[in-house]
Design a protein around this motif. Structure first.
Motif, PDB file in Angstrom:
ATOM      1  N   LYS A  74       0.839  -1.199   0.000  1.00 27.13           N
ATOM      2  CA  LYS A  74       0.000   0.000   0.000  1.00 27.13           C
ATOM      3  C   LYS A  74       0.878   1.255   0.000  1.00 27.13           C
ATOM      4  N   GLY A  75       0.387   2.282  -0.680  1.00 25.67           N
ATOM      5  CA  GLY A  75       1.047   3.581  -0.632  1.00 25.67           C
ATOM      6  C   GLY A  75       2.260   3.733  -1.521  1.00 25.67           C
ATOM      7  N   ILE A  76       2.490   2.778  -2.437  1.00 25.43           N
ATOM      8  CA  ILE A  76       3.689   2.865  -3.279  1.00 25.43           C
ATOM      9  C   ILE A  76       3.369   3.191  -4.733  1.00 25.43           C
ATOM     10  N   LYS A  77       2.107   3.154  -5.088  1.00 30.33           N
ATOM     11  CA  LYS A  77       1.705   3.319  -6.488  1.00 30.33           C
ATOM     12  C   LYS A  77       2.216   4.626  -7.082  1.00 30.33           C
ATOM     13  N   ASP A  78       1.976   5.731  -6.396  1.00 30.69           N
ATOM     14  CA  ASP A  78       2.348   7.036  -6.958  1.00 30.69           C
ATOM     15  C   ASP A  78       3.860   7.157  -7.155  1.00 30.69           C
ATOM     16  N   THR A  79       4.615   6.578  -6.235  1.00 34.18           N
ATOM     17  CA  THR A  79       6.078   6.623  -6.352  1.00 34.18           C
ATOM     18  C   THR A  79       6.552   5.798  -7.544  1.00 34.18           C
ATOM     19  N   LEU A  80       6.035   4.584  -7.674  1.00 38.56           N
ATOM     20  CA  LEU A  80       6.505   3.687  -8.727  1.00 38.56           C
ATOM     21  C   LEU A  80       6.011   4.083 -10.116  1.00 38.56           C
ATOM     22  N   LEU A  81       4.853   4.735 -10.186  1.00 42.01           N
ATOM     23  CA  LEU A  81       4.265   5.030 -11.491  1.00 42.01           C
ATOM     24  C   LEU A  81       4.346   6.511 -11.871  1.00 42.01           C
ATOM     25  N   ARG A  82       5.214   7.248 -11.195  1.00 40.02           N
ATOM     26  CA  ARG A  82       5.404   8.643 -11.586  1.00 40.02           C
ATOM     27  C   ARG A  82       6.046   8.687 -12.978  1.00 40.02           C
ATOM     28  N   GLN A  83       5.976   9.808 -13.633  1.00 36.18           N
ATOM     29  CA  GLN A  83       6.367   9.915 -15.036  1.00 36.18           C
ATOM     30  C   GLN A  83       7.827   9.527 -15.283  1.00 36.18           C
ATOM     31  N   ASP A  84       8.728   9.902 -14.373  1.00 31.83           N
ATOM     32  CA  ASP A  84      10.154   9.640 -14.609  1.00 31.83           C
ATOM     33  C   ASP A  84      10.665   8.405 -13.872  1.00 31.83           C
TER      34      ASP A  84
END
Length: 318
Positions: A52-62
């Motif tokens: 949980k809570g890792i999606k935004d970090t792993l799927l950011r644009q860069d």
């Protein structure tokens, strides 16, 4: 630039060394899935596990992320559309569960056939009693929905008990250890022949709610239902109705629509039901088997840019 593998599950020193030996040009670092190091994950090309809570970090644009190896066979809790859109390779743990889950399935069948579940309850009550209804597996028919690793291993062991084995799959293609394989569209016809209906299916748009009143109504009177796949493949209220009517003689359940199962749920009080808390796939060899898959895949990935085993088809959701 150093290439990075981040594992979100515990690994022994020996397991870590196996991965490092297979990928000497990568660093391997561990973090806790319940409290993940987001800075560490931000630089990962390969992630083992999810949290949980890792999606935004792993799927950011860069993000450098290129591949996720899950710790489970099911992938329904991952952001599949976002991963697909980013072109992230996704591999699952399919194959690691075959032996332990087959043991649970066969355990359920033996308990029901030999009335061991009632014997345990009688022991707790200090009651010396038998209804003289004990049977055997020889000659019984197991209908197994899903002819993959778990279904195939279950069919193989069922043959050791001289059972008849019928598979159900999307294609209906013949499969090893099965006397016959029906298509999913022929599920009703298949279950009509079953003494044991065994559900090993993943949850997808096609399988959600598949086992319902119509399917249970097509079953042979007194058949048993076993579900070690996913809870949402079954309409629980329809299952309970089939158990209460006697259409089904019993159910062995490891997975449920709502988990944990609420304390006031009627399944708890049904003596013809045996339940385990979604642990059928648990085994002390689990991590070793995940590492086996990952080592094979990282070798292929380094050579060709793509893992060779358990690559998830996003269109099928498994």
């Amino acid at each position: 630039m150093t290439r990075s593998i981040v594992c979100m599950q515990p690994l022994s020193s020996g397991q870590q060394e196996r991965i490092r030996a297979a990928a000497p040009d990568y660093t391997l670092t561990l973090t806790d899935s319940r409290n993940a190091d987001l800075e560490l994950l931000a630089g990962a090309e390969i992630v083992i596990g999810w949290g949980k809570g890792i999606k935004d970090t792993l799927l950011r644009q860069d993000s450098p992320l290129r591949w996720v190896q899950t710790w489970s066979a099911g992938v329904e809790k991952l952001p599949l559309e976002a991963l697909k859109e980013r072109g992230i390779l996704l591999t699952n743990a399919s194959g690691v569960h075959a032996e332990p889950i087959t043991a649970v399935i066969v355990g359920f069948m033996l308990m029901f056939t030999r009335n061991l579940h009632t014997a345990i309850r009688n022991q707790q009550r200090r009651r010396w009693h038998s209804d003289n209804q004990e049977g055997e597996l020889t000659g019984k028919t197991a209908v197994i929905a899903g002819t993959g690793a778990i279904g195939s291993e279950t069919a193989r062991i069922a043959k050791a008990f001289r059972m008849n084995t019928i598979g159900v799959s999307r294609s209906g293609r013949p499969a090893e250890h099965f006397d016959r394989v029906f298509t999913t569209a022929e599920l009703k016809e298949a279950v009509s022949q079953a003494d044991f209906i065994i559900n090993t299916l993943p949850i997808t748009d096609e399988t959600e709610g598949l086992f319902d009143r119509d399917i249970f109504g097509a079953a042979k009177q007194g058949a048993y239902y076993i579900n070690i796949g996913r809870g949402a493949t079954t309409h629980t209220d329809d299952l309970i109705a089939a158990l209460n009517s006697g259409q089904l003689a019993g159910a062995g359940l490891d997975v449920f629509e709502t988990e944990p199962l609420p304390e006031d749920h009627p399944l708890w009080g049904m003596e013809q039901v045996i339940m385990t808390p979604h642990c059928a796939g648990a085994t002390d060899r689990y991590a070793d088997r995940i590492v086996d898959i990952f080592v094979e895949n990282i070798k292929a990935y380094r050579e060709s840019g793509q893992p060779s085993r358990n690559l998830v088809d996003y269109s099928r959701q498994y």
